[in-house]
Design a protein around this motif. Structure first.
Motif, PDB file in Angstrom:
ATOM      1  N   GLU A 165      21.081  54.499  34.022  1.00  0.00           N
ATOM      2  CA  GLU A 165      20.560  53.303  34.671  1.00  0.00           C
ATOM      3  C   GLU A 165      21.015  52.092  33.858  1.00  0.00           C
ATOM      4  O   GLU A 165      21.292  52.208  32.662  1.00  0.00           O
ATOM      5  CB  GLU A 165      19.036  53.319  34.748  1.00  0.00           C
ATOM      6  CG  GLU A 165      18.454  54.467  35.566  1.00  0.00           C
ATOM      7  CD  GLU A 165      16.926  54.445  35.571  1.00  0.00           C
ATOM      8  OE1 GLU A 165      16.345  53.398  35.208  1.00  0.00           O
ATOM      9  OE2 GLU A 165      16.327  55.470  35.920  1.00  0.00           O
ATOM     10  N   VAL A 178      20.991  61.637  38.800  1.00  0.00           N
ATOM     11  CA  VAL A 178      21.087  60.299  38.223  1.00  0.00           C
ATOM     12  C   VAL A 178      21.356  60.454  36.729  1.00  0.00           C
ATOM     13  O   VAL A 178      20.519  60.972  35.994  1.00  0.00           O
ATOM     14  CB  VAL A 178      19.791  59.490  38.463  1.00  0.00           C
ATOM     15  CG1 VAL A 178      19.896  58.120  37.780  1.00  0.00           C
ATOM     16  CG2 VAL A 178      19.540  59.321  39.960  1.00  0.00           C
ATOM     17  N   MET A 226      24.850  56.483  39.008  1.00  0.00           N
ATOM     18  CA  MET A 226      24.189  55.526  38.146  1.00  0.00           C
ATOM     19  C   MET A 226      23.548  54.435  39.002  1.00  0.00           C
ATOM     20  O   MET A 226      24.116  54.030  40.021  1.00  0.00           O
ATOM     21  CB  MET A 226      25.200  54.896  37.181  1.00  0.00           C
ATOM     22  CG  MET A 226      24.570  53.945  36.167  1.00  0.00           C
ATOM     23  SD  MET A 226      25.744  53.393  34.922  1.00  0.00           S
ATOM     24  CE  MET A 226      26.656  52.172  35.859  1.00  0.00           C
ATOM     25  N   ILE A 227      22.362  53.984  38.585  1.00  0.00           N
ATOM     26  CA  ILE A 227      21.626  52.951  39.310  1.00  0.00           C
ATOM     27  C   ILE A 227      21.653  51.670  38.499  1.00  0.00           C
ATOM     28  O   ILE A 227      21.297  51.668  37.313  1.00  0.00           O
ATOM     29  CB  ILE A 227      20.177  53.389  39.559  1.00  0.00           C
ATOM     30  CG1 ILE A 227      20.142  54.661  40.413  1.00  0.00           C
ATOM     31  CG2 ILE A 227      19.386  52.273  40.233  1.00  0.00           C
ATOM     32  CD1 ILE A 227      18.782  55.322  40.467  1.00  0.00           C
ATOM     33  N   LEU A 257      16.564  60.008  44.436  1.00  0.00           N
ATOM     34  CA  LEU A 257      17.886  60.629  44.388  1.00  0.00           C
ATOM     35  C   LEU A 257      17.879  61.926  43.596  1.00  0.00           C
ATOM     36  O   LEU A 257      18.558  62.899  43.962  1.00  0.00           O
ATOM     37  CB  LEU A 257      18.899  59.650  43.807  1.00  0.00           C
ATOM     38  CG  LEU A 257      19.176  58.420  44.679  1.00  0.00           C
ATOM     39  CD1 LEU A 257      20.013  57.405  43.923  1.00  0.00           C
ATOM     40  CD2 LEU A 257      19.875  58.825  45.972  1.00  0.00           C
ATOM     41  N   ASP A 258      17.132  61.964  42.489  1.00  0.00           N
ATOM     42  CA  ASP A 258      17.054  63.201  41.705  1.00  0.00           C
ATOM     43  C   ASP A 258      16.395  64.322  42.501  1.00  0.00           C
ATOM     44  O   ASP A 258      16.626  65.504  42.232  1.00  0.00           O
ATOM     45  CB  ASP A 258      16.283  62.963  40.402  1.00  0.00           C
ATOM     46  CG  ASP A 258      17.198  62.514  39.266  1.00  0.00           C
ATOM     47  OD1 ASP A 258      18.390  62.883  39.294  1.00  0.00           O
ATOM     48  OD2 ASP A 258      16.720  61.819  38.362  1.00  0.00           O
ATOM     49  N   ARG A 299      14.604  50.699  40.084  1.00  0.00           N
ATOM     50  CA  ARG A 299      15.393  51.770  39.454  1.00  0.00           C
ATOM     51  C   ARG A 299      14.603  53.073  39.415  1.00  0.00           C
ATOM     52  O   ARG A 299      15.143  54.147  39.727  1.00  0.00           O
ATOM     53  CB  ARG A 299      15.801  51.368  38.028  1.00  0.00           C
ATOM     54  CG  ARG A 299      16.761  50.202  37.953  1.00  0.00           C
ATOM     55  CD  ARG A 299      17.498  50.167  36.612  1.00  0.00           C
ATOM     56  NE  ARG A 299      16.600  50.204  35.466  1.00  0.00           N
ATOM     57  CZ  ARG A 299      16.069  49.127  34.894  1.00  0.00           C
ATOM     58  NH1 ARG A 299      16.320  47.916  35.379  1.00  0.00           N
ATOM     59  NH2 ARG A 299      15.279  49.230  33.836  1.00  0.00           N
ATOM     60  N   ALA A 334      15.694  56.437  41.341  1.00  0.00           N
ATOM     61  CA  ALA A 334      15.977  57.614  40.522  1.00  0.00           C
ATOM     62  C   ALA A 334      15.140  58.806  40.972  1.00  0.00           C
ATOM     63  O   ALA A 334      15.649  59.933  41.079  1.00  0.00           O
ATOM     64  CB  ALA A 334      15.716  57.305  39.048  1.00  0.00           C
TER      65      ALA A 334
END
Length: 210
Positions: free
Chosen positions: A28, A25, A1-2, A17-18, A10, A14
């Motif tokens: 958020e 993710v 989670m961000i 990282l995704d 964000r 996201a």
């Protein structure tokens, strides 16, 4: 989670990282208060947490999340690297502290490492902690007293953890199995009343052992 109050940050995190292997993710949040509720709803394994946010700041949110029975790991990701922020974050239970100018590949690697229970810090943060000398006599005495309650083997394992050794490296150095190392680390955390390996390193520093 961000967790970050800047929607562009964000979105960028996201997307990065995704696109990385083995990371999804799931949620958020824009501040620490929303983060606590989002953890309840989505049960993330790890939270990337900004510090300065409206309502509840990231350090308070980290402390609340890490106090849970099954807490997520937390990496603080911020532009503010003051000694106070670093120490408050790590003492609150964060498993990592990274600056927002950290290269994307290193952020991805840090997520994998902290999710696996291994602490990680930006190189500049590590230097700050190494250069810091504690002048608080009470902290020194409390830390020394805490380590005095460990067995000789637990003390050896705790010092190895404080030096940044992985479980496999500790097993090789101390001639024991990785499973035994994990058991000793768990006992050390329980006896010292700590939440993760980074806090062992901080306590060892306060005790003048590293």
């Amino acid at each position: 989670m961000i967790v970050d109050d800047d929607p562009l940050v964000r979105a960028g995190l996201a997307m990065m990282l995704d696109g990385a292997g083995g990371i999804t993710v799931v949620a958020e949040a824009a501040d620490g208060d929303a983060a606590v509720g989002a953890v309840d709803a989505h049960a993330p394994d790890l939270v990337l947490m900004d510090i300065r946010m409206p309502s509840v700041d990231g350090l308070t949110a980290t402390r609340r999340l890490r106090a849970r029975r099954q807490p997520p790991e937390v990496i603080v990701l911020t532009t503010f690297d003051t000694d106070e922020n670093i120490l408050r974050a790590l003492r609150a239970g964060a498993g990592g502290f990274l600056l927002k100018d950290t290269p994307p590949a290193e952020i991805v690697a840090a997520v994998h490492r902290v999710a696996a229970g291994e602490p990680t810090l930006s190189p500049s943060i590590t230097r700050k902690l190494m250069d810091r000398v504690s002048t608080d006599a009470d902290s020194y005495e409390r830390a020394r007293g805490a380590f005095a309650g460990l067995s000789e083997r637990e003390h050896e394992v705790a010092l190895a953890v404080a030096r940044g050794r992985t479980n496999a490296e500790i097993a090789a150095e101390l001639l024991m199995s990785v499973a035994t190392v994990k058991a000793h680390v768990s006992h050390v955390l329980t006896k010292l009343g700590l939440g993760n390996r980074t806090q062992i390193a901080l306590l060892a520093h306060d005790a003048g052992l590293t």
